[in-house]
Design an enzyme around this catalytic site. Structure first.
Site, short mmCIF file in Angstrom:
data_model
loop_
_atom_site.label_atom_id
_atom_site.label_comp_id
_atom_site.label_asym_id
_atom_site.label_seq_id
_atom_site.Cartn_x
_atom_site.Cartn_y
_atom_site.Cartn_z
N LEU A 222 0.87 -1.16 0.00
CA LEU A 222 0.00 0.00 0.00
C LEU A 222 0.91 1.22 0.00
O LEU A 222 1.89 1.26 0.77
CB LEU A 222 -0.91 0.02 1.23
CG LEU A 222 -2.10 -0.94 1.26
CD1 LEU A 222 -2.77 -0.91 2.62
CD2 LEU A 222 -3.10 -0.60 0.16
N ASP A 223 0.63 2.20 -0.83
CA ASP A 223 1.52 3.36 -0.88
C ASP A 223 1.37 4.20 0.38
O ASP A 223 0.50 3.97 1.22
CB ASP A 223 1.31 4.18 -2.15
CG ASP A 223 -0.09 4.79 -2.25
OD1 ASP A 223 -0.60 5.26 -1.23
OD2 ASP A 223 -0.65 4.80 -3.36
N LYS A 224 2.25 5.17 0.53
CA LYS A 224 2.32 5.96 1.77
C LYS A 224 0.99 6.61 2.13
O LYS A 224 0.60 6.65 3.31
CB LYS A 224 3.41 7.03 1.63
CG LYS A 224 3.58 7.90 2.87
CD LYS A 224 4.63 8.98 2.64
CE LYS A 224 4.74 9.89 3.86
NZ LYS A 224 5.70 11.00 3.65
N SER B 120 -1.99 5.62 1.34
CA SER B 120 -3.10 4.68 1.45
C SER B 120 -3.09 4.00 2.81
O SER B 120 -2.07 3.98 3.51
CB SER B 120 -3.03 3.65 0.32
OG SER B 120 -3.10 4.27 -0.94
#
Length: 241
Positions: free
Chosen positions: A108-110, A112
């Site tokens: 999951l990106d930062k 999210s």
């Protein structure tokens, strides 16, 4: 002729899921790792998996217990063991625990948040992330507009972006206010920042993005930053074990 593949010792440890490759090299240099009963201090020492016995602190590498857990990832953490820019990582959520090394299963990106899996079972993790496995991932996404039916249809129809086909398997409106709305978006593949890119292509901005389900495993009421072990049934349902 012997054609069995050989791998560097540090890579073997990381492939078994007991630690990261960087940490493996540190353990080897510290004399904590032996091969066939002899301490080896070379991280690139060649090993044939299944032929050589590898021990860490006297314990057989293949004897390490397998652990599977889910984390409710908070926004603002990066999904990596160590960040070159010094940003906080998801491993901050495990501070003070006695957990062994666990690798994230997917990302999951930062910006999210939500359901993120971890395990030290590389084979299980590979099945989870294999597109052929067909695990849907469900997200609740707050956007900076109230989408029209035509926009929802366009998200489901998909588009090409930077040589990749981006498409939502399912899209529906959950609720809407005056200026924004919450969507439920289901993906059946995991391209980098797929939802954000798909929405941006239609000039829609993302205010929040929360993964709420992987396969049939829901995030449920797990508190932000908290984690729990998966049950045997959940492990099997996701990828077998």
């Amino acid at each position: 002729m012997n054609t069995a593949p050989r791998h560097g010792l540090a890579r073997v440890l990381s492939k078994h899921g007991v630690c990261s490759r960087t940490q493996a090299a540190q353990w080897i240099l510290a004399g904590r790792v032996s091969v066939d009963g002899s301490v080896v201090r070379n991280p690139e020492f060649p090993v044939v998996i299944g032929r050589h016995r590898v021990d860490v602190d006297g314990q057989a590498l293949d004897g390490a217990p397998r652990i599977y857990l889910m984390l409710n990832k908070p926004r603002g953490l990066v999904t990596t063991a160590k960040d070159e820019h010094g940003r906080d990582t998801v491993y901050r959520c495990f501070d003070g625990t006695t957990l062994p090394w666990l690798a994230p299963v997917g990302r999951l990106d930062k910006a999210s948040e939500g359901l993120l899996l971890f395990s030290n079972d590389p084979a299980w993790a590979a099945r989870i992330t294999d597109p052929r496995h067909g695990l849907d991932k469900t997200y609740h996404v707050q956007v900076d507009t109230v989408p029209t039916p035509a926009l929802l249809q366009a998200l489901h129809a998909g588009l090409e972006d930077d040589g990749e086909w981006l498409v939502a398997k399912q899209v529906e409106m959950l609720r809407a206010g005056g200026r924004n709305a919450w969507l439920e978006i289901v993906l059946d593949e995991g391209r980098n920042r797929q939802i954000r890119r798909l929405l941006a292509a239609h000039d829609v901005g993302v205010l929040r993005l929360v993964r709420v389900r992987v396969g049939e495993l829901p995030l449920g009421g797990l508190a932000k930053g908290a984690w729990r072990l998966l049950t045997a049934a959940e492990v099997s349902a996701l990828g077998g074990a």
